[in-house]
Structure formats: C-alpha cells, structure tokens
Design an enzyme around this catalytic site. Sequence first.
Site, mmCIF file in Angstrom:
data_model
loop_
_atom_site.group_PDB
_atom_site.id
_atom_site.type_symbol
_atom_site.label_atom_id
_atom_site.label_comp_id
_atom_site.label_asym_id
_atom_site.label_seq_id
_atom_site.Cartn_x
_atom_site.Cartn_y
_atom_site.Cartn_z
ATOM 1 N N ARG A 228 38.544 52.343 39.047
ATOM 2 C CA ARG A 228 38.727 52.266 40.492
ATOM 3 C C ARG A 228 39.697 53.355 40.946
ATOM 4 O O ARG A 228 40.648 53.696 40.222
ATOM 5 C CB ARG A 228 39.303 50.901 40.901
ATOM 6 N N HIS A 276 30.727 57.768 42.218
ATOM 7 C CA HIS A 276 30.696 56.363 41.776
ATOM 8 C C HIS A 276 29.315 56.007 41.205
ATOM 9 O O HIS A 276 28.640 55.085 41.700
ATOM 10 C CB HIS A 276 31.055 55.436 42.950
HETATM 11 P P1 NDP Z 1 36.326 43.101 31.758
HETATM 12 O O1 NDP Z 1 36.925 42.029 32.606
HETATM 13 O O2 NDP Z 1 35.292 42.712 30.768
HETATM 14 O O3 NDP Z 1 37.484 43.857 30.964
HETATM 15 C C1 NDP Z 1 38.736 44.114 31.511
HETATM 16 C C2 NDP Z 1 39.665 44.615 30.422
HETATM 17 O O4 NDP Z 1 40.881 45.062 31.014
HETATM 18 C C3 NDP Z 1 40.046 43.513 29.424
HETATM 19 O O5 NDP Z 1 40.131 44.028 28.135
HETATM 20 C C4 NDP Z 1 41.425 43.084 29.914
HETATM 21 O O6 NDP Z 1 42.282 42.549 28.920
HETATM 22 C C5 NDP Z 1 41.976 44.408 30.390
HETATM 23 N N1 NDP Z 1 43.073 44.191 31.338
HETATM 24 C C6 NDP Z 1 43.059 43.558 32.533
HETATM 25 N N2 NDP Z 1 44.276 43.557 33.096
HETATM 26 C C7 NDP Z 1 45.098 44.186 32.225
HETATM 27 C C8 NDP Z 1 46.481 44.484 32.226
HETATM 28 N N3 NDP Z 1 47.292 44.144 33.235
HETATM 29 N N4 NDP Z 1 46.974 45.148 31.157
HETATM 30 C C9 NDP Z 1 46.189 45.496 30.117
HETATM 31 N N5 NDP Z 1 44.866 45.237 30.062
HETATM 32 C C10 NDP Z 1 44.325 44.589 31.098
HETATM 33 O O7 NDP Z 1 35.761 44.207 32.753
HETATM 34 P P2 NDP Z 1 34.537 45.221 32.543
HETATM 35 O O8 NDP Z 1 34.746 45.925 31.253
HETATM 36 O O9 NDP Z 1 33.253 44.545 32.776
HETATM 37 O O10 NDP Z 1 34.772 46.226 33.776
HETATM 38 C C11 NDP Z 1 35.965 46.949 33.913
HETATM 39 C C12 NDP Z 1 36.036 47.633 35.275
HETATM 40 O O11 NDP Z 1 35.163 48.748 35.316
HETATM 41 C C13 NDP Z 1 35.607 46.790 36.468
HETATM 42 O O12 NDP Z 1 36.622 45.896 36.877
HETATM 43 C C14 NDP Z 1 35.296 47.838 37.507
HETATM 44 O O13 NDP Z 1 36.431 48.109 38.291
HETATM 45 C C15 NDP Z 1 34.936 49.073 36.691
HETATM 46 N N6 NDP Z 1 33.522 49.441 36.863
HETATM 47 C C16 NDP Z 1 33.224 50.673 37.380
HETATM 48 C C17 NDP Z 1 31.907 51.049 37.540
HETATM 49 C C18 NDP Z 1 31.549 52.402 38.049
HETATM 50 O O14 NDP Z 1 30.382 52.663 38.320
HETATM 51 N N7 NDP Z 1 32.475 53.322 38.166
HETATM 52 C C19 NDP Z 1 30.796 50.149 37.190
HETATM 53 C C20 NDP Z 1 31.236 48.906 36.621
HETATM 54 C C21 NDP Z 1 32.550 48.573 36.487
HETATM 55 P P3 NDP Z 1 41.900 41.205 28.119
HETATM 56 O O15 NDP Z 1 40.820 41.645 27.145
HETATM 57 O O16 NDP Z 1 43.141 40.825 27.449
HETATM 58 O O17 NDP Z 1 41.399 40.240 29.148
HETATM 59 C C1 OXD Z 2 31.071 47.582 39.615
HETATM 60 C C2 OXD Z 2 30.864 48.899 40.223
HETATM 61 O O1 OXD Z 2 32.200 47.105 39.609
HETATM 62 O O2 OXD Z 2 29.700 49.257 40.478
HETATM 63 O O3 OXD Z 2 30.091 47.024 39.102
HETATM 64 O O4 OXD Z 2 31.819 49.627 40.458
#
Ligand code: NDP
Ligand code: OXD
Length: 313
Positions: A228, A276
């Site tokens: 993001r 994006h």
């Molecule tokens: P998940 O919820 O599966 O994974 C999130 C990860 O981040 C977990 O490992 C979590 O830790 C870690 N995390 C969260 N908060 C913290 C913190 N404060 N400190 C350290 N680690 C932290 O999410 P996804 O992998 O499915 O997606 C990740 C992000 O990717 C989405 O939220 C979105 O913003 C972005 N995205 C972007 C897209 C694009 O097109 N650019 C498309 C899809 C997603 P823990 O394992 O301990 O819970």
């Molecule tokens: C998502 C994205 O969060 O598209 O899935 O950014």
Amino acid sequence: MKILFYMPHADAAAWLHDFTRALPEAELREWQTGDTEPADFAVVWRPPREMLAGRDNLRAIFNLGAGVDAILALEHEQPGTLPRNAPLIRLEDTGMAPQMAEYVTHAVLRYMRRFDEYQTLQSERRWHVLDAHPRETFTVGVLGMGVLGAHVAQALAAFGMPVRGYSRSARQIDGITTFAGAAEFDAFLDGVKVLVNLLPHTPDTGDVLNQRTFSKLAKGAYLINVARGGHLVEPDLLEALASGQLAAATLDVFREEPLPPDHPFWQEPRITITPHMSALTLREESVTQVAQKMAAIMRGETVSGVVDIERGY
Ligand code: NDP
Ligand code: OXD
C-alpha cells in the site's frame, strides 16, 4: 440467500453472472443508493458507508481484495459502520499469489542482473559486461509472511539468493530465514539488498518504509513496494535515492491513486511505476472462493480469511 454486490469500475454484470452460476439459488443484486432491503451477504470492494451501516442482519461481508484497509477506514472514521455480528472476510490468494511472485521476481532479477544499466549501455551503443551482483550477498527481505509474502519469498528462494521474511508472529518457512516482531526488525533489515513490502496497511505498519528503515539496508539497496502507498514516506524515498542509500525503487501502490501527473515520482528515472496491477483480482477464482465460503457459512461451518478488526488485517 440474498446477496448484495458492490464493486465500482468493474463489469458488474459479469460478476453477477458468475455468482449466479456458482450459486443458482441465490438472489443477487447490485447495490444502488437508497437500497436498504435485507441481504444475507454483502460482496464489496471499497463500498460507501451507507451501503453497510445498519445492516445488522448480514451473515458476512466479503471484501473483494486481500487488503481490508479501505473498508476498515470507514469503521475507523465512523465507528459502528460495519455491522456488529457480520465477520469481514477477505480474499485469500485467489490467483494473486502467483501474479505477485511474477511481479516481484521480475523486479528482483532485473536489479540483480543489472538490466537497467544494460539498457543505458544499449542507448549509448556500448558493448560492455558489468560485474554481476554476487547472488550469495544479494539478500532479499520480504516484509509480511502471509498468503502473498510467503509465496513470493519461496519463489525468490528458488533462484538461490538469501531470502529473509518478517512477520508479527514467529513463522517457519522452508528456505527462508524468518524474523518476527518489533524486537527483530533491525536484525531483519541489516544488510538487506532488496526490500519487498507485502504487509497489510494497519495502524502499526503505516509509514514503515521510511528513512530509518532505509538506513539499515545495504548501501545502494532496492525497494519494491507492492502493498500500500501508505507504507511509504515519499520524501524519504526521494532523499534515499538522492544520497545513494537506495539505488532504485519499483512502486505499484501510492498514497494517491491514480498517481497525480505532477507527482515528483514521475520525474525520477530510478523509480519504476506501475498502476496497482501487481496482483489483480481474478473474477473466476474470487467468485469460486466466496461462493464456497457462503455455502459453508449457511451450513454453520467456520471459514478462513476472517479479518481481526482490532489488529487491522
Ligand atoms: P496476510 O494477512 O495473509 O499477511 C499479512 C502478513 O503481514 C502476515 O505475515 C502478518 O504477520 C504480517 N504483519 C501484519 N502486521 C504486522 C506487523 N505489525 N509487524 C510485522 N508483520 C506484520 O495478507 P496477504 O499476504 O494476503 O496480503 C498482504 C497485503 O498485500 C494486503 O494487505 C494488501 O495491502 C496487499 N496487496 C496488494 C495488491 C496489489 O495489487 N498491489 C494485491 C493484493 C494484496 P502474522 O503472520 O504474524 O500474522
Ligand atoms: C488487494 C488489492 O488488496 O488489489 O487485493 O490491492
């Protein structure tokens, strides 16, 4: 089963068609302003507040994306917007993980094999072999070891460079050196050559890509932000590029999207910009996953992908 649908800028007819095929018994409708008729499920991307507020009969809200920051911002701005008893459920992978692995791997290999520099040499008609970045010190650090981050980290590890992963809770992932929690953040960053961000945007993670973070990386490191725009302190990136602490960055997400035409990032040749698109929401896979979860909820089963509202992801 009654389903309300809202996804601006999408081909709503195609989505409704696919949902009808997956759930032939369901009654589907696209939400229009003023629609307060009851529904069992809402399927949304960036919904307006009035679509969800007061809908206490919803069984669940499905977010048509992996990130829930936009919908949680509605609740943050006006507590009580999200119906009390309806879980918020996000997409899990649905074809985004392989897309993300392609995007990030492409960027990392481009930097490791110095393709940008070869492009410059080509423009100067110069035939010259550059010293390669040694693979064994070309350490990639992936912030976020969730559904997407873990997949990306493993795809990168297959190329043989050292890969580190950072998460909130401790994780064990084959081939990845893992770090967890604030206490291990600096050790995770220390000497990283490419920093990849796949964290969710939460109150704890906003602005994490800042001057301090960059200063812990190897000199001349690279940044890839695919999570993001709110994770990145934009002036700090420009400063790190100017000082040489960062050599280049690939950005797919921005604080303001679309990126305004007068934004300084457009003028910086070391920044690669994409709109994006690193992992698009795929209709077929998303409809299948959401429909399966709706059916499971109707049978009284629990489903995965439920967002912890307090934690923010
Ligand atoms: P998940 O919820 O599966 O994974 C999130 C990860 O981040 C977990 O490992 C979590 O830790 C870690 N995390 C969260 N908060 C913290 C913190 N404060 N400190 C350290 N680690 C932290 O999410 P996804 O992998 O499915 O997606 C990740 C992000 O990717 C989405 O939220 C979105 O913003 C972005 N995205 C972007 C897209 C694009 O097109 N650019 C498309 C899809 C997603 P823990 O394992 O301990 O819970
Ligand atoms: C998502 C994205 O969060 O598209 O899935 O950014």
